[in-house]
Design an enzyme around this catalytic site. Structure first.
Site, PDB file in Angstrom:
ATOM      1  N   SER A   8      50.831  32.685  33.878  1.00  0.00           N
ATOM      2  CA  SER A   8      50.701  32.176  35.206  1.00  0.00           C
ATOM      3  C   SER A   8      51.448  31.042  35.452  1.00  0.00           C
ATOM      4  CB  SER A   8      49.056  31.634  35.366  1.00  0.00           C
ATOM      5  OG  SER A   8      49.145  30.866  36.545  1.00  0.00           O
ATOM      6  N   HIS A  33      52.259  36.130  36.661  1.00  0.00           N
ATOM      7  CA  HIS A  33      51.048  35.924  37.504  1.00  0.00           C
ATOM      8  C   HIS A  33      51.466  34.656  38.412  1.00  0.00           C
ATOM      9  CE1 HIS A  33      46.790  36.712  38.174  1.00  0.00           C
ATOM     10  NE2 HIS A  33      46.730  34.934  38.320  1.00  0.00           N
ATOM     11  N   ASP A  35      49.555  32.310  41.281  1.00  0.00           N
ATOM     12  CA  ASP A  35      48.386  31.809  41.920  1.00  0.00           C
ATOM     13  C   ASP A  35      48.439  31.104  43.198  1.00  0.00           C
ATOM     14  OD1 ASP A  35      46.320  32.734  39.875  1.00  0.00           O
ATOM     15  OD2 ASP A  35      47.389  31.314  38.522  1.00  0.00           O
ATOM     16  N   MET A  37      46.863  29.372  46.100  1.00  0.00           N
ATOM     17  CA  MET A  37      45.429  28.694  46.381  1.00  0.00           C
ATOM     18  C   MET A  37      45.696  27.889  48.117  1.00  0.00           C
ATOM     19  SD  MET A  37      44.626  26.958  42.899  1.00  0.00           S
ATOM     20  CE  MET A  37      44.669  27.851  41.368  1.00  0.00           C
ATOM     21  N   HIS A  66      48.099  36.728  42.801  1.00  0.00           N
ATOM     22  CA  HIS A  66      46.475  36.530  43.032  1.00  0.00           C
ATOM     23  C   HIS A  66      46.195  35.580  44.169  1.00  0.00           C
ATOM     24  CE1 HIS A  66      42.788  34.461  40.930  1.00  0.00           C
ATOM     25  NE2 HIS A  66      42.368  35.216  41.921  1.00  0.00           N
ATOM     26  N   MET A  68      44.105  33.363  46.202  1.00  0.00           N
ATOM     27  CA  MET A  68      42.817  32.442  46.305  1.00  0.00           C
ATOM     28  C   MET A  68      42.661  32.210  47.748  1.00  0.00           C
ATOM     29  SD  MET A  68      42.751  31.496  42.401  1.00  0.00           S
ATOM     30  CE  MET A  68      44.520  31.670  42.326  1.00  0.00           C
ATOM     31  N   MET A 137      37.222  36.643  37.031  1.00  0.00           N
ATOM     32  CA  MET A 137      37.718  35.336  36.776  1.00  0.00           C
ATOM     33  C   MET A 137      36.682  34.804  35.744  1.00  0.00           C
ATOM     34  SD  MET A 137      39.925  34.102  38.768  1.00  0.00           S
ATOM     35  CE  MET A 137      39.470  32.362  37.919  1.00  0.00           C
ATOM     36  N   PHE A 143      41.743  25.876  39.581  1.00  0.00           N
ATOM     37  CA  PHE A 143      42.626  25.065  38.665  1.00  0.00           C
ATOM     38  C   PHE A 143      42.908  25.645  37.199  1.00  0.00           C
ATOM     39  CE2 PHE A 143      39.767  22.364  41.331  1.00  0.00           C
ATOM     40  CZ  PHE A 143      40.664  21.746  41.949  1.00  0.00           C
ATOM     41  N   GLY A 144      43.847  25.356  36.732  1.00  0.00           N
ATOM     42  CA  GLY A 144      44.128  25.665  35.336  1.00  0.00           C
ATOM     43  C   GLY A 144      43.667  24.849  34.177  1.00  0.00           C
ATOM     44  N   GLY A 145      43.594  25.343  32.957  1.00  0.00           N
ATOM     45  CA  GLY A 145      42.980  24.615  32.105  1.00  0.00           C
ATOM     46  C   GLY A 145      41.429  24.180  31.914  1.00  0.00           C
ATOM     47  N   ASP A 175      40.894  36.296  33.894  1.00  0.00           N
ATOM     48  CA  ASP A 175      41.889  35.237  34.319  1.00  0.00           C
ATOM     49  C   ASP A 175      40.979  33.807  34.082  1.00  0.00           C
ATOM     50  OD1 ASP A 175      43.459  33.502  35.505  1.00  0.00           O
ATOM     51  OD2 ASP A 175      43.445  34.476  37.468  1.00  0.00           O
ATOM     52  N   GLY A 176      41.379  32.788  33.025  1.00  0.00           N
ATOM     53  CA  GLY A 176      40.877  31.563  33.161  1.00  0.00           C
ATOM     54  C   GLY A 176      40.729  31.412  31.600  1.00  0.00           C
ATOM     55  N   GLY A 177      40.952  30.372  31.101  1.00  0.00           N
ATOM     56  CA  GLY A 177      40.737  29.948  29.799  1.00  0.00           C
ATOM     57  C   GLY A 177      41.025  30.902  28.645  1.00  0.00           C
ATOM     58  N   GLY A 197      47.633  30.700  31.546  1.00  0.00           N
ATOM     59  CA  GLY A 197      48.512  29.603  32.011  1.00  0.00           C
ATOM     60  C   GLY A 197      48.294  28.513  31.145  1.00  0.00           C
ATOM     61  N   SER A 198      47.665  27.597  31.051  1.00  0.00           N
ATOM     62  CA  SER A 198      47.616  26.386  30.181  1.00  0.00           C
ATOM     63  C   SER A 198      48.080  26.822  28.570  1.00  0.00           C
ATOM     64  CB  SER A 198      46.829  25.409  29.986  1.00  0.00           C
ATOM     65  OG  SER A 198      45.683  26.100  30.281  1.00  0.00           O
TER      66      SER A 198
HETATM   67  C1  DX5 Z   1      42.465  29.719  38.223  1.00  0.00           C
HETATM   68  C2  DX5 Z   1      43.816  30.882  38.272  1.00  0.00           C
HETATM   69  C3  DX5 Z   1      44.255  31.088  36.955  1.00  0.00           C
HETATM   70  C4  DX5 Z   1      44.770  29.920  36.152  1.00  0.00           C
HETATM   71  C5  DX5 Z   1      44.653  30.198  34.881  1.00  0.00           C
HETATM   72  O1  DX5 Z   1      42.150  29.485  39.196  1.00  0.00           O
HETATM   73  O2  DX5 Z   1      43.480  31.601  38.897  1.00  0.00           O
HETATM   74  O3  DX5 Z   1      45.303  32.057  36.988  1.00  0.00           O
HETATM   75  O4  DX5 Z   1      46.142  29.709  36.201  1.00  0.00           O
HETATM   76  O5  DX5 Z   1      44.954  28.824  33.831  1.00  0.00           O
HETATM   77  P1  DX5 Z   1      44.529  28.756  32.295  1.00  0.00           P
HETATM   78  O6  DX5 Z   1      45.039  29.893  31.749  1.00  0.00           O
HETATM   79  O7  DX5 Z   1      44.884  27.385  32.111  1.00  0.00           O
HETATM   80  O8  DX5 Z   1      42.993  28.837  32.499  1.00  0.00           O
HETATM   81 ZN    ZN Z   2      45.004  33.701  38.777  1.00  0.00          ZN
END
Ligand code: DX5
Ligand code: ZN
Length: 219
Positions: A8, A33, A35, A37, A66, A68, A137, A143-145, A175-177, A197-198
């Site tokens: 991402s 990816h 994102d 928002m 994606h 959101m 999700m 948010f990332g991370g 997606d996420g963590g 992402g992170s």
């Molecule tokens: C969160 C996003 C994710 C995010 C994942 O709302 O949809 O795609 O970037 O980030 P990490 O991998 O850091 O959880």
């Molecule tokens: Zn995403």
């Protein structure tokens, strides 16, 4: 098929976006990816069309978008024109999801539906045949991370069973963590595409981090 990796760019360095996209082009990443928002569906604003177009200009891999955002129908055409390969909308953000999915197909993009952590997989029963991808999700979007939510494994099992009955070609994205500590377990539970992402962009060597996600050590 080996699972897909979709880093991402939310976690990329926007001041060096071209450099980061080129790193992804030269890595084992399958998709990029994106994102989006809107500060309404989720409590954060990421970026819009100018940044996505800049990414598309340099990307040689499909853009996995994606959304959101509330009422995504308003912007589908613009996302297709900005270079989307797949467009994933949230179940929770679409009153007329069937119509939204058909619009995405008519624009020549692959439709996906995302589920927030609290939304049961069973609600997809009557749309799953019409879509290419479901995004589960594994954090609350915005948010990332954030910390991975463990109930994701139960949802993967539910989705795998539903897809086996109604759409065996479905791509199951998480997606996420996502990081090297859970990737193998996620793939074993049925995930066929992983967003990160992170764990990619905060690594000392992002390209190596992608490689480790693509070729996980078996648990
Ligand atoms: C969160 C996003 C994710 C995010 C994942 O709302 O949809 O795609 O970037 O980030 P990490 O991998 O850091 O959880
Ligand atoms: Zn995403």
């Amino acid at each position: 098929m080996n699972h897909l990796i979709a880093p991402s760019i939310l976690a990329a360095d926007f001041g060096n976006l071209q450099r980061d996209i080129e790193m992804l082009n030269n890595s084992e990443a399958d998709w990029i990816h994106v994102d989006i928002m809107d500060g309404m569906f989720v409590p954060n604003i990421s970026f819009g069309f100018p940044v996505m177009k800049a990414a598309a200009k340099h990307a040689t891999k499909p853009l996995d978008v994606h959304l959101m955002i509330v009422d995504p129908d308003r912007y589908l055409k613009q996302f297709a024109e900005a270079g989307a390969y797949g467009i994933t909308v949230h179940y929770e953000a679409c009153t007329h999801l069937h119509r939204t999915v058909q619009s995405i197909k008519e624009l020549g993009c692959k439709p996906g539906v995302a589920l927030n952590p609290h939304t049961p997989v069973a609600l997809l029963e009557d749309i799953i045949r019409d879509i290419d991808l479901v995004l589960i999700m594994s954090v609350n979007p915005g948010f990332g991370g954030q910390k991975f939510i463990d109930n994701t494994y139960k949802k993967l099992a539910d989705l795998k069973a539903l897809a086996a009955q109604r759409n065996p070609a479905l791509i199951i994205e998480v997606d996420g963590g996502v990081d090297v500590t859970n990737v193998d377990k996620l793939v074993n539970a049925g995930a066929t595409a992983l967003v990160a992402g992170s764990s990619v962009f905060s690594a000392n060597n992002p390209s190596e981090a992608i490689k480790s996600l693509k070729n996980p050590v078996k648990a």
